[in-house]
Design a protein around this motif. Structure first.
Motif, short mmCIF file in Angstrom:
data_model
loop_
_atom_site.label_atom_id
_atom_site.label_comp_id
_atom_site.label_asym_id
_atom_site.label_seq_id
_atom_site.Cartn_x
_atom_site.Cartn_y
_atom_site.Cartn_z
N MET A 24 18.67 -27.04 -50.51
CA MET A 24 19.26 -28.31 -50.93
C MET A 24 20.10 -28.14 -52.18
O MET A 24 21.14 -28.80 -52.33
CB MET A 24 18.16 -29.34 -51.15
CG MET A 24 17.31 -29.62 -49.91
SD MET A 24 18.23 -30.38 -48.56
CE MET A 24 18.03 -32.10 -48.99
N ASP A 25 19.68 -27.25 -53.08
CA ASP A 25 20.48 -27.00 -54.29
C ASP A 25 21.83 -26.39 -53.94
O ASP A 25 22.86 -26.75 -54.53
CB ASP A 25 19.72 -26.06 -55.24
CG ASP A 25 18.58 -26.76 -55.97
OD1 ASP A 25 18.54 -28.01 -55.96
OD2 ASP A 25 17.74 -26.06 -56.56
N ALA A 26 21.83 -25.45 -52.99
CA ALA A 26 23.08 -24.81 -52.57
C ALA A 26 24.01 -25.83 -51.92
O ALA A 26 25.23 -25.83 -52.15
CB ALA A 26 22.79 -23.67 -51.61
N PHE A 27 23.44 -26.72 -51.13
CA PHE A 27 24.27 -27.73 -50.46
C PHE A 27 24.77 -28.78 -51.45
O PHE A 27 25.90 -29.27 -51.34
CB PHE A 27 23.49 -28.37 -49.32
CG PHE A 27 23.01 -27.38 -48.29
CD1 PHE A 27 23.79 -26.29 -47.93
CD2 PHE A 27 21.77 -27.52 -47.70
CE1 PHE A 27 23.36 -25.36 -46.99
CE2 PHE A 27 21.32 -26.61 -46.75
CZ PHE A 27 22.12 -25.52 -46.40
N SER A 28 23.95 -29.12 -52.42
CA SER A 28 24.37 -30.09 -53.45
C SER A 28 25.56 -29.55 -54.24
O SER A 28 26.48 -30.30 -54.57
CB SER A 28 23.21 -30.39 -54.39
OG SER A 28 22.17 -31.07 -53.73
N LYS A 29 25.53 -28.25 -54.52
CA LYS A 29 26.64 -27.65 -55.27
C LYS A 29 27.91 -27.61 -54.42
O LYS A 29 29.01 -27.80 -54.94
CB LYS A 29 26.26 -26.25 -55.75
CG LYS A 29 27.22 -25.71 -56.81
CD LYS A 29 26.68 -24.46 -57.47
CE LYS A 29 27.64 -23.97 -58.56
NZ LYS A 29 27.18 -22.72 -59.19
N SER A 30 27.78 -27.38 -53.13
CA SER A 30 28.95 -27.44 -52.23
C SER A 30 29.57 -28.82 -52.26
O SER A 30 30.80 -28.97 -52.32
CB SER A 30 28.55 -27.08 -50.80
OG SER A 30 28.14 -25.74 -50.69
N ILE A 31 28.72 -29.84 -52.21
CA ILE A 31 29.21 -31.21 -52.25
C ILE A 31 29.92 -31.48 -53.57
O ILE A 31 30.97 -32.14 -53.61
CB ILE A 31 28.03 -32.19 -52.04
CG1 ILE A 31 27.46 -32.05 -50.63
CG2 ILE A 31 28.47 -33.63 -52.29
CD1 ILE A 31 26.14 -32.76 -50.42
N LEU A 32 29.36 -30.96 -54.66
CA LEU A 32 29.96 -31.14 -55.98
C LEU A 32 31.39 -30.61 -56.02
O LEU A 32 32.27 -31.21 -56.65
CB LEU A 32 29.10 -30.43 -57.04
CG LEU A 32 29.57 -30.50 -58.49
CD1 LEU A 32 29.51 -31.94 -59.00
CD2 LEU A 32 28.72 -29.58 -59.37
N TYR A 33 31.63 -29.50 -55.33
CA TYR A 33 32.96 -28.87 -55.31
C TYR A 33 33.77 -29.26 -54.08
O TYR A 33 34.81 -28.67 -53.82
CB TYR A 33 32.82 -27.36 -55.39
CG TYR A 33 32.42 -26.87 -56.77
CD1 TYR A 33 33.37 -26.71 -57.78
CD2 TYR A 33 31.10 -26.58 -57.07
CE1 TYR A 33 33.01 -26.28 -59.04
CE2 TYR A 33 30.72 -26.15 -58.33
CZ TYR A 33 31.68 -26.00 -59.30
OH TYR A 33 31.31 -25.56 -60.57
N PHE A 34 33.30 -30.25 -53.33
CA PHE A 34 34.00 -30.75 -52.14
C PHE A 34 34.27 -29.64 -51.13
O PHE A 34 35.34 -29.59 -50.51
CB PHE A 34 35.31 -31.44 -52.54
CG PHE A 34 35.13 -32.58 -53.49
CD1 PHE A 34 34.63 -33.81 -53.06
CD2 PHE A 34 35.42 -32.43 -54.83
CE1 PHE A 34 34.44 -34.85 -53.95
CE2 PHE A 34 35.23 -33.47 -55.73
CZ PHE A 34 34.74 -34.68 -55.29
#
Length: 238
Positions: A24-34
């Motif tokens: 979930m942390d890895a996916f949250s960071k992807s979302i942060l960077y679009f």
């Protein structure tokens, strides 16, 4: 996935520096960077769809057990070797993403691939975000192509040692791929480029995804031969 959104796709999410892949942390960071997210799904022994890459827990958790042989509750008792978090349910990832970035879902080979395919399709039934599906398994690719709901691609390794040799010959035959598999896109191993195979695929106007991009040099080379790039070590591009 429209090119104007992002040509770079985060491989197993934006991980590294203490963030574990496919979490979930890895996916949250992807979302942060679009950034679009590439992830992998397996079905547990009790038919829970989880996000994890390896068939075995050993590399990331130090436990010599296969995902398919574990219940989800059992998986929750194991810890990652180099980070926090747990193996997420696919439903949890959908709730996190909520269509904010596209998803590229790899369906892993399994004992009962049809059961996994049905579970994934059911999980996506009410999801409205952009989704594409890919697999190394021709049977899985054809299953989703016949459903006709999501763009589906064939994953291809350029290394004959990583697969049965006859299978390597089949999937690296442009004639076979174009006329018998007929994927919406091809997702190809960057270690094998340049190759006449991709030239033939491009002439057929089939989009080309390249994996795995780890350096700026990889990305520069990949842009000569592909359209989208599944990349990790993303901090190296900043």
């Amino acid at each position: 996935m429209k090119k104007k959104f992002s040509e770079i796709i985060s491989h197993r999410g934006y991980h590294g520096n203490g963030i574990v892949e496919n979490t979930m942390d890895a996916f949250s960071k992807s979302i942060l960077y679009f950034l679009p997210i590439e992830l992998d799904v397996y079905l547990t022994r009790d038919s829970k769809l989880v996000v994890f890459h390896d068939c075995n827990l050993k590399r990331l958790m130090g436990v010599d057990k296969k995902i398919e042989d574990c219940t989800y509750d059992e998986l929750l008792t194991y810890s990652f070797l180099d980070g926090k978090g747990k193996i997420p349910l696919f439903s949890e990832v959908l709730e996190l993403v909520k269509g904010s970035v596209p998803l590229l879902i790899e369906v892993k080979r399994a004992k009962n691939y049809r059961k996994t395919c049905h579970a994934l399709l059911n999980s996506l039934s009410n999801y409205t975000g952009k989704v594409q599906i890919q697999s190394f398994d021709i049977r899985i690719v054809r299953w989703f192509l016949e459903k006709g709901k999501y763009a589906t691609g064939l994953l291809i390794s350029s290394n004959p040692k990583e697969q049965y040799y006859w299978y390597y010959l089949l999937v690296n035959s442009a004639f076979f791929v174009k006329n018998f598999v007929r994927p919406d896109f091809v997702s190809y191993d960057i270690r094998g480029i340049p190759t006449p195979f991709l030239k033939k695929i491009r002439k057929s106007n089939i989009p080309i995804y390249l994996w795995t991009i780890r350096t700026k040099k990889d990305l520069k080379m990949a842009r000569k031969y592909g359209d989208f790039y599944i990349a990790e070590c993303l901090d190296a591009f900043n």
